[in-house]
Design an enzyme around this catalytic site. Structure first.
Site, mmCIF file in Angstrom:
data_model
loop_
_atom_site.group_PDB
_atom_site.id
_atom_site.type_symbol
_atom_site.label_atom_id
_atom_site.label_comp_id
_atom_site.label_asym_id
_atom_site.label_seq_id
_atom_site.Cartn_x
_atom_site.Cartn_y
_atom_site.Cartn_z
ATOM 1 N N CYS A 104 1.966 -1.363 0.503
ATOM 2 C CA CYS A 104 2.337 -0.897 1.847
ATOM 3 C C CYS A 104 2.490 -2.068 2.800
ATOM 4 O O CYS A 104 3.352 -2.061 3.662
ATOM 5 C CB CYS A 104 1.312 0.099 2.357
ATOM 6 N N GLU A 110 -3.073 6.623 6.366
ATOM 7 C CA GLU A 110 -2.647 5.257 6.021
ATOM 8 C C GLU A 110 -1.296 5.396 5.329
ATOM 9 O O GLU A 110 -1.238 5.715 4.142
ATOM 10 C CB GLU A 110 -3.662 4.619 5.070
HETATM 11 P P1 NAP Z 1 2.878 10.093 -1.741
HETATM 12 O O1 NAP Z 1 3.969 10.719 -2.496
HETATM 13 O O2 NAP Z 1 2.644 10.538 -0.347
HETATM 14 O O3 NAP Z 1 1.556 10.272 -2.616
HETATM 15 C C1 NAP Z 1 0.295 9.819 -2.171
HETATM 16 C C2 NAP Z 1 -0.726 10.875 -2.532
HETATM 17 O O4 NAP Z 1 -0.482 12.033 -1.736
HETATM 18 C C3 NAP Z 1 -0.646 11.348 -3.976
HETATM 19 O O5 NAP Z 1 -1.933 11.668 -4.425
HETATM 20 C C4 NAP Z 1 0.218 12.596 -3.857
HETATM 21 O O6 NAP Z 1 0.061 13.483 -4.934
HETATM 22 C C5 NAP Z 1 -0.349 13.162 -2.583
HETATM 23 N N1 NAP Z 1 0.500 14.129 -1.890
HETATM 24 C C6 NAP Z 1 1.787 13.981 -1.518
HETATM 25 N N2 NAP Z 1 2.199 15.084 -0.843
HETATM 26 C C7 NAP Z 1 1.135 15.923 -0.774
HETATM 27 C C8 NAP Z 1 0.934 17.219 -0.214
HETATM 28 N N3 NAP Z 1 1.892 17.864 0.437
HETATM 29 N N4 NAP Z 1 -0.295 17.789 -0.349
HETATM 30 C C9 NAP Z 1 -1.278 17.148 -0.987
HETATM 31 N N5 NAP Z 1 -1.141 15.929 -1.552
HETATM 32 C C10 NAP Z 1 0.052 15.317 -1.436
HETATM 33 O O7 NAP Z 1 3.024 8.520 -1.684
HETATM 34 P P2 NAP Z 1 3.714 7.568 -2.749
HETATM 35 O O8 NAP Z 1 5.155 7.535 -2.406
HETATM 36 O O9 NAP Z 1 3.317 7.882 -4.111
HETATM 37 O O10 NAP Z 1 2.992 6.191 -2.329
HETATM 38 C C11 NAP Z 1 3.637 5.159 -1.750
HETATM 39 C C12 NAP Z 1 3.557 5.229 -0.237
HETATM 40 O O11 NAP Z 1 2.212 5.014 0.182
HETATM 41 C C13 NAP Z 1 4.366 4.133 0.405
HETATM 42 O O12 NAP Z 1 5.009 4.624 1.539
HETATM 43 C C14 NAP Z 1 3.305 3.121 0.804
HETATM 44 O O13 NAP Z 1 3.684 2.245 1.821
HETATM 45 C C15 NAP Z 1 2.164 4.011 1.184
HETATM 46 N N6 NAP Z 1 0.899 3.293 1.141
HETATM 47 C C16 NAP Z 1 0.224 3.105 2.301
HETATM 48 C C17 NAP Z 1 -0.965 2.378 2.311
HETATM 49 C C18 NAP Z 1 -1.739 2.133 3.579
HETATM 50 O O14 NAP Z 1 -2.919 1.811 3.493
HETATM 51 N N7 NAP Z 1 -1.168 2.278 4.754
HETATM 52 C C19 NAP Z 1 -1.456 1.867 1.113
HETATM 53 C C20 NAP Z 1 -0.719 2.084 -0.054
HETATM 54 C C21 NAP Z 1 0.446 2.822 -0.030
HETATM 55 P P3 NAP Z 1 1.111 13.522 -6.184
HETATM 56 O O15 NAP Z 1 1.015 12.196 -6.852
HETATM 57 O O16 NAP Z 1 0.577 14.643 -7.007
HETATM 58 O O17 NAP Z 1 2.459 13.783 -5.590
#
Ligand code: NAP
Length: 471
Positions: free
Chosen positions: A263, A229
């Site tokens: 998102c 997602e």
């Molecule tokens: P993110 O950096 O990808 O973080 C999301 C989660 O993934 C966090 O727990 C993060 O941990 C973890 N993570 C990131 N890289 C990882 C890796 N290589 N290995 C393991 N875990 C990893 O996302 P964000 O920028 O904080 O969140 C915003 C994004 O999420 C936006 O793009 C938004 O649109 C999207 N989103 C999508 C939805 C949907 O349902 N489609 C809903 C809400 C948000 P850490 O915090 O420790 O880095």
């Protein structure tokens, strides 16, 4: 210690949390695996009472839970309370409907005997969740998989550890067996190790493209089923026959909710040329009325962003868009408060060669585009690497629906704001990921849809059965 709550309203470090140890990880995996084996022998319906209890406890502790989320990531306290209620609704929905939806599906077959698809659990799941809805993101995976019988390990965002702990505590207080949901303050490497472990059978991630690519690559390498997602740059299309006041009334709210960090927030406003000037003027009037301040204060109407890093990233994107030729119609001035506030901003004149044209702007920034026909609106909406949601506003719902049908995303709402409810499937296409959460589709995400054929004896006369020659 990577996991910390830093209150984005005043930048105070509230609490740091110790990193997960190898022993905790092994414990989570072995407890989860043992629970999976136990749950396989218990009827699905036996878990619904506990899930209802979780919903009750969420409602009973709404004030406290809302406060924890707001301190973790800064959203308005009223929004946090709404999120807790939504989580309770999701828990109730799966508690009420899970057992029925997981009943075997009979298949009418020319084969001898009875054919059916039974829905079975598959094993421990790894879920990786973001900070923007720190309870709801967990619940979308937790409630359906609790009913299915898949125990879960949670790696939450490093800036919302308070919410992760609070959620885990509610699950445990409701009497769910140990291992139903184990929160770990795990590093990326530890997450990779967990995904590779043979006791883990699925991976659910909500987050950015960067996180999604890395975790999906890992899941792929280990042949683990996964759902992604990811981000969205949703279009909000205003057709030429729209009531402008109704359209703007929707537009400013959906862009500002959760400080724009959703998102499925409308991010690109695509407006018919006859309404464009008025739309901009009225959007600005509404943005001007917003009051930044303490998200705990009910008079505050625009919350800080969740972290310094997120605010700096978005400010950098605005600067880059302007360098690339975009114009600031409103906003982009500093807010005189210590927290991570970004003034709601309206950008116009974003051409296709602007470096930010294809980027997701994850915060209170509206990009507004002018179009001269429905087809031009559709083409612009679809000119995106992402495909999560979208909105169409029209005086004629059927015209709106015809446009909605042409938009290449996983979800579109006509004349309504985007709403997430347990019975509605949630998910995207293209760079927004794959798989669905919520609804019956989300319940089946990590289910083994297993065929069982039960007969008295083989049908030796079946011409399709090559084995029949040996009879
Ligand atoms: P993110 O950096 O990808 O973080 C999301 C989660 O993934 C966090 O727990 C993060 O941990 C973890 N993570 C990131 N890289 C990882 C890796 N290589 N290995 C393991 N875990 C990893 O996302 P964000 O920028 O904080 O969140 C915003 C994004 O999420 C936006 O793009 C938004 O649109 C999207 N989103 C999508 C939805 C949907 O349902 N489609 C809903 C809400 C948000 P850490 O915090 O420790 O880095």
């Amino acid at each position: 210690m990577a996991y910390k709550t830093i209150n984005p309203y005043n930048n105070e470090l509230v609490k740091s949390y110790p990193d997960a140890t190898s022993e905790e990880i092994e414990q989570a995996l072995s407890t989860g695996d043992a629970l999976y084996k136990k749950w396989r022998n218990e009827p699905v319906a036996s878990r619904s009472e506990t899930l209802h209890k979780i919903a009750d406890l969420l409602r009973k502790n709404e004030d406290e839970l809302a406060k924890i989320a707001t301190i973790d990531m800064g959203k308005l306290i009223s929004e946090s309370k709404g999120e807790v209620e939504l989580c309770a609704m999701i828990a109730d929905y799966y508690a009420d409907n899970g057992a029925d939806l997981l009943k075997p599906t009979p298949i009418t077959s020319r084969n001898t005997g009875d054919a059916e698809v039974v829905k079975e659990a598959t094993g421990v799941l790894m879920m990786v969740e973001p900070w923007n809805f720190p309870y709801y993101q967990i619940m979308r995976v937790f409630a359906p998989n609790f009913m299915v019988g898949n125990p879960m390990i949670l790696k939450h965002a490093s800036n919302t550890p308070g919410s992760a702990e609070a959620f885990e505590k509610i699950v445990s207080e409701a009497g769910a067996p140990k291992g139903s949901l184990t929160n770990l303050f795990a590093s990326y490497d530890q997450v990779s190790d967990i995904i590779a472990d043979k006791r883990v059978q699925g991976v659910a991630l909500t987050g950015s493209k960067r996180g999604g690519q890395s975790v999906a690559a890992n899941a792929g390498k280990n042949l683990k089923k996964n759902s992604m997602e990811l981000g969205g740059s949703d279009a909000f299309v205003v057709l030429s026959d729209a009531d402008i006041d109704k359209a703007v009334n929707l537009a400013w709210r959906v862009r500002i909710y959760n400080a724009g960090q959703v998102c499925t927030s409308a991010k690109r406003f695509i407006v018919a040329d006859n309404l464009y000037d008025e739309f901009l003027k009225k959007l600005k009037e509404n943005f001007e009325k917003l009051t930044p301040g303490d998200p705990m204060d009910p008079n505050t109407t625009i919350a800080p962003m969740n972290s310094k890093r997120a605010k700096e990233k978005l400010q950098g994107q605005i600067d880059k868009a302007v360098e690339g030729g975009a114009k600031i119609y409103y906003g982009d001035k500093p807010i005189d408060l210590p927290g991570q506030f970004l003034e709601p901003t309206i950008l116009t004149d974003i051409s296709k060669d602007n470096p930010e044209f294809y980027d997701e702007l994850f915060g209170p920034v509206a990009q507004v585009f002018k179009v001269s026909s429905d087809q031009e609106a559709i083409d612009l909406a679809n000119d995106s690497e992402l495909g999560l949601g979208g909105t169409v506003v029209s005086g004629d719902p059927q015209r709106g629906k015809r446009v909605a049908e042409k938009i290449e995303t996983g979800m579109v709402f006509v004349n309504s704001f985007f709403i997430s409810l347990p019975e509605l499937p949630f998910g995207g296409i293209k760079g927004s990921g794959y798989g669905r959460e919520m609804s019956e589709l989300g319940l089946m995400a990590f289910v083994n849809e297993k065929l069982i054929v039960t007969a008295q004896e083989p049908d030796w006369n079946n011409p399709a059965g090559g084995l029949a020659v040996f009879k």
